[in-house]
Design a protein around this motif. Structure first.
Motif, PDB file in Angstrom:
ATOM      1  N   GLY A 585       0.795  -1.213   0.000  1.00 34.83           N
ATOM      2  CA  GLY A 585       0.000   0.000   0.000  1.00 34.83           C
ATOM      3  C   GLY A 585       0.831   1.268   0.000  1.00 34.83           C
ATOM      4  O   GLY A 585       0.287   2.383   0.013  1.00 34.83           O
ATOM      5  N   GLU A 586       2.146   1.122  -0.029  1.00 43.43           N
ATOM      6  CA  GLU A 586       3.044   2.287  -0.031  1.00 43.43           C
ATOM      7  C   GLU A 586       3.143   2.889  -1.429  1.00 43.43           C
ATOM      8  O   GLU A 586       2.923   2.207  -2.433  1.00 43.43           O
ATOM      9  CB  GLU A 586       4.438   1.867   0.446  1.00 43.43           C
ATOM     10  CG  GLU A 586       4.491   1.305   1.859  1.00 43.43           C
ATOM     11  CD  GLU A 586       4.095   2.351   2.891  1.00 43.43           C
ATOM     12  OE1 GLU A 586       4.497   3.517   2.739  1.00 43.43           O
ATOM     13  OE2 GLU A 586       3.380   1.985   3.845  1.00 43.43           O
ATOM     14  N   ASP A 587       3.513   4.191  -1.477  1.00 44.20           N
ATOM     15  CA  ASP A 587       3.711   4.856  -2.761  1.00 44.20           C
ATOM     16  C   ASP A 587       4.867   4.219  -3.528  1.00 44.20           C
ATOM     17  O   ASP A 587       5.889   3.853  -2.948  1.00 44.20           O
ATOM     18  CB  ASP A 587       4.019   6.342  -2.560  1.00 44.20           C
ATOM     19  CG  ASP A 587       2.786   7.135  -2.175  1.00 44.20           C
ATOM     20  OD1 ASP A 587       1.682   6.565  -2.197  1.00 44.20           O
ATOM     21  OD2 ASP A 587       2.935   8.331  -1.844  1.00 44.20           O
ATOM     22  N   THR A 588       4.677   4.098  -4.850  1.00 41.68           N
ATOM     23  CA  THR A 588       5.746   3.630  -5.729  1.00 41.68           C
ATOM     24  C   THR A 588       6.479   4.844  -6.291  1.00 41.68           C
ATOM     25  O   THR A 588       6.197   5.990  -5.924  1.00 41.68           O
ATOM     26  CB  THR A 588       5.158   2.810  -6.887  1.00 41.68           C
ATOM     27  OG1 THR A 588       4.370   3.682  -7.713  1.00 41.68           O
ATOM     28  CG2 THR A 588       4.279   1.675  -6.369  1.00 41.68           C
ATOM     29  N   ASP A 589       7.406   4.597  -7.216  1.00 44.24           N
ATOM     30  CA  ASP A 589       8.100   5.717  -7.861  1.00 44.24           C
ATOM     31  C   ASP A 589       7.436   6.105  -9.181  1.00 44.24           C
ATOM     32  O   ASP A 589       8.055   6.738 -10.031  1.00 44.24           O
ATOM     33  CB  ASP A 589       9.567   5.372  -8.091  1.00 44.24           C
ATOM     34  CG  ASP A 589       9.750   4.228  -9.090  1.00 44.24           C
ATOM     35  OD1 ASP A 589       8.742   3.557  -9.420  1.00 44.24           O
ATOM     36  OD2 ASP A 589      10.883   4.012  -9.549  1.00 44.24           O
TER      37      ASP A 589
END
Length: 753
Positions: A585-589
């Motif tokens: 659920g974390e932001d990607t690049d």
């Protein structure tokens, strides 16, 4: 109305000519819509627009509504109400909203307590609501299904849903004519699903862009109506606006005596007209494709686009052998997502789930096909232990029909999960979904990333291939099950579909009056109705580069964000599966997560066919809500292009080289300026501007923020004149209660059939 032009015309030409109300010098036509199907996902905002503008539904008798996308397919034995049965709040809200809207606006509705409820593209043909020669629309891209009857049927966005509800018309430009001819004898085990997958693999997902496809040749002539519907259903996956097959005796025999089909003298008149619906000899087609039936074998998709196909006897492609850099990058991306290694044998791909259903393959013929394979596997055949296999009939009537033939017993005895009608795992807006990493053989129509569940992996197959895969636990050549002696197995009973059409054509009256009943009795509003469309003149700011081809609508906005009753609040949903890691659920690049691109107003895509897939308008809504008002790409899917302009956004088509140059500017952090008045993209650092062209009418509407509905209502007289002639020529297209006929007492004066 019937055209006096004597030159040879295609089937599409004839239906188009018969429905043009008005046409401008630039070719933009106002066409009449004969049939409108409505479901819960793409209609809430349309009804809200009618309500806000104090507009009525112009032709309730030509509109049919049902719930399908959100409904659970669990047993309904204990069903009491939508509110208690659907546990997911947003899904429940959309279904409840449709129930309230059909009551308020007086529409015929097949709800969850009606055994006729089902997928819109199953129930329309099933009831005879779909007829040859009509125009048919729905807020769903797979409306092309209905073209199997020799009709012009296509998906529309929510703004156009509202337009049809209010005016029974659409503003359209005529598409090009394309004919795909398949002649010869199909190999044993090859079905209509294999044929259409083969076609899409051959021409690509943008091969039919800008076209209406007519399917011709001995193979399609030999197909049943169910098989023709499966082919036309997937025309949108080839980029086409619509697909169609000329009506013939197969069509007429299917329709005869269906509940909403004409009867008696009206049938005879209709039949005489329908027999004229075929392409004239010598008619011009802009594109011709000829395919040998012998070249088609059982086919399966390996990647994340319907064009990523291989014969079941083949292997996964090796991207190092692909010379085109764009295609090579796309294949590499697909293989990574699908968790596949180049050169893997297709038959070595192990599965977790099997899904038989969807508007592509959930009719009685599809279920019989799957059941035949189960029987061929032997009396003790069971679903493989590593597989959860679901079978979801396309409508309540299909389910009853299958149970009357004993198909449910065959499936349940083998370990298949036999469920209630609905869209189910086709797009996973309901509880039927794949978990991240799960692999599914599916009879549906799309294998996009996350289509059946975030991180889920989909292989498209025919019902027979799906049944074989369920038994073997992996993708399997269905021909291994053919030629088996079934004499010792229980014979399948064959029932007639007409045995189940026992519901009254005119339901009993409902005594209670509904609140706001005056809404549906009001006439058309004045032509000067104010517009809600934002003006587009000049947009300048940060541009975000995107190097992906075939950016589909599921990628732009995943299905879990479609459960909204508003057009706003979707900024965080934009490219969600690319912006968020599905496991953490974390932001990607991803580009939009990086500064300064989180403030982008312009998106520059270097890949072709941006916006392919669904007709849902949620994709442009999410872009607009994020702040992106302009998308620049080498090409766009037809429906997406139109949906953006309905929302005051501008799609700009430039060459591959120009898109790459602007993407380089964007990567350098340079701002762009898009000027619609001058039709140019201005660049920083003194670089020359790049010119573009836009449809003159759409350009005028965007510059002035004009509302299509208000513009159409200025032509009410022409619409009324057309309707009068339509009733004289084709009276079977009018429902009971129209133009002086008796209206059943149904609260609002609901115009039932």
């Amino acid at each position: 109305m019937p055209s006096p032009v004597s030159k040879p015309r295609t089937l599409y030409d004839k239906i188009w000519d018969d429905h043009v109300i008005d046409i401008q010098d630039d070719g933009l036509a106002l066409i009449y819509i004969d049939r409108h199907l409505v479901h819960e996902v793409t209609s809430p905002q349309a009804f809200e627009g009618l309500r806000n503008a104090d507009r009525a539904v112009r032709r309730p008798d030509c509109t049919l509504a049902t719930v399908d996308h959100n409904v659970p397919t669990d047993s309904r034995k204990n069903f009491a109400s939508v509110q208690s049965f659907i546990s997911e709040p947003d899904s429940r809200a959309q279904c409840v909203a449709l129930e309230e809207n059909v009551k308020e606006f007086g529409l015929t509705y097949f709800g969850m307590t009606d055994r006729r409820q089902g997928i819109v593209h199953i129930i329309g043909p099933e009831q005879g609501f779909t007829l040859p020669g009509i125009t048919c629309v729905c807020g769903d891209s797979h409306t092309s299904t209905h073209g199997a009857f020799g009709s012009l049927a296509f998906g529309i966005g929510t703004s156009e849903v509202e337009h049809v509800l209010a005016t029974q018309t659409l503003l359209q430009k005529k598409a090009k004519n394309m004919r795909i001819t398949v002649d010869g004898e199909l190999h044993e085990g090859v079905t209509s699903k294999d044929v259409v997958l083969h076609i899409i693999g051959l021409i690509g997902t943008a091969g039919g862009t800008g076209c209406v496809i007519e399917y011709a040749g001995s193979v399609f002539r030999g197909f049943s109506m169910e098989a023709r519907m499966s082919v036309c259903n997937m025309s949108i996956e080839a980029g086409a606006r619509a697909g169609m097959v000329a009506p013939d005796d197969v069509t007429f025999n299917y329709l005869r005596n269906r509940p909403l089909a004409p009867k008696g003298e009206a049938w005879d008149r209709a039949l005489a007209y329908w027999k004229s619906l075929k392409s004239d000899e010598g008619a011009n087609f802009d594109v011709e494709i000829n395919i040998r039936a012998e070249d088609i074998v059982p086919t399966v998709t390996w990647g994340t686009s319907p064009q990523d196909v291989a014969p079941i006897t083949g292997t996964v492609p090796d991207p190092t052998l692909i010379s085109d850099p764009g295609r090579r990058s796309s294949v590499e991306r697909s293989l990574k997502y699908m968790g596949l290694t180049p050169k893997t044998r297709i038959e070595d791909i192990v599965l977790d789930k099997v899904f038989i259903g969807s508007c592509t393959n959930s009719r009685i013929e599809d279920l019989r096909s799957a059941a035949t394979i189960v029987l061929a596997a032997g009396s003790g055949a069971k679903v493989a232990p590593n597989i959860h296999a679901m079978i979801v009939p396309g409508s309540g009537l299909v389910k009853q029909h299958a149970e009357a033939e004993g198909l449910d017993v065959i499936f349940k005895r083998a370990g298949f999960d036999w469920r209630e009608a609905g869209c189910s795992m086709c797009l996973g807006m309901n509880p039927d979904q794949l978990s991240p990493g799960e692999r599914c053989a599916s009879t549906s129509n799309r294998n996009f990333e996350g289509r059946q569940g975030a991180g889920g992996r989909t292989h498209l197959v025919s019902p027979a291939m799906a049944a074989a895969a369920a038994i073997k636990g992996r993708l399997t050549d269905v021909r291994k099950f053919l030629g088996v002696d079934l004499s010792s197995s229980a014979n399948m009973k064959v029932a007639s579909a007409f045995d189940f059409f026992t519901d009254p054509v005119l339901p009993p009256p409902e005594p209670e009056k509904l609140a706001q009943s005056e809404t549906s009795s009001k006439g058309l509003p004045p032509a000067e109705t104010p517009s809600s469309v934002a003006k587009f003149t000049v947009v300048s700011g940060i541009a975000a580069p995107l190097h992906i081809e075939n950016v589909d609508t599921d990628m732009i906005i995943p299905k879990q964000f479609l459960k909204t009753l508003k057009r706003t609040g979707l900024a965080n949903a934009l490219f969600y599966t690319l912006r968020k890691d599905p496991h953490t659920g974390e932001d990607t690049d991803f580009i939009l997560n990086r500064a300064p691109y989180g403030q982008a107003k312009i998106l520059v895509c270097t890949g072709k066919n941006f916006g392919c897939g669904s007709s849902r308008e949620h994709a442009p809504w999410s872009l607009n809500d994020f702040g992106i008002r302009c998308i620049i790409a080498p090409s766009f899917a037809d429906i997406f292009r139109n949906n953006t302009m309905q929302n005051g956004m501008l799609p700009v088509t430039l060459s591959d080289e120009e898109c790459r140059a602007l993407a380089e500017d964007a990567e350098a952090g340079l701002e762009l300026e898009v000027d619609l008045e001058k039709q140019e993209v201005r660049r920083a650092n003194g670089k020359p501007a790049i010119a573009f062209t836009t449809d003159p009418f759409r350009r005028h509407c965007l510059l002035n923020g004009l509302d299509d509905i208000a513009l159409t209502l200025q032509k009410v007289g022409a619409v009324e004149k057309f309707e009068q002639r339509r009733s004289e020529l084709w009276p079977w297209l009018d429902g009971f209660g129209y133009k002086g006929k008796k209206i059943p007492v149904r609260g609002l004066g609901k115009m039932d059939w």
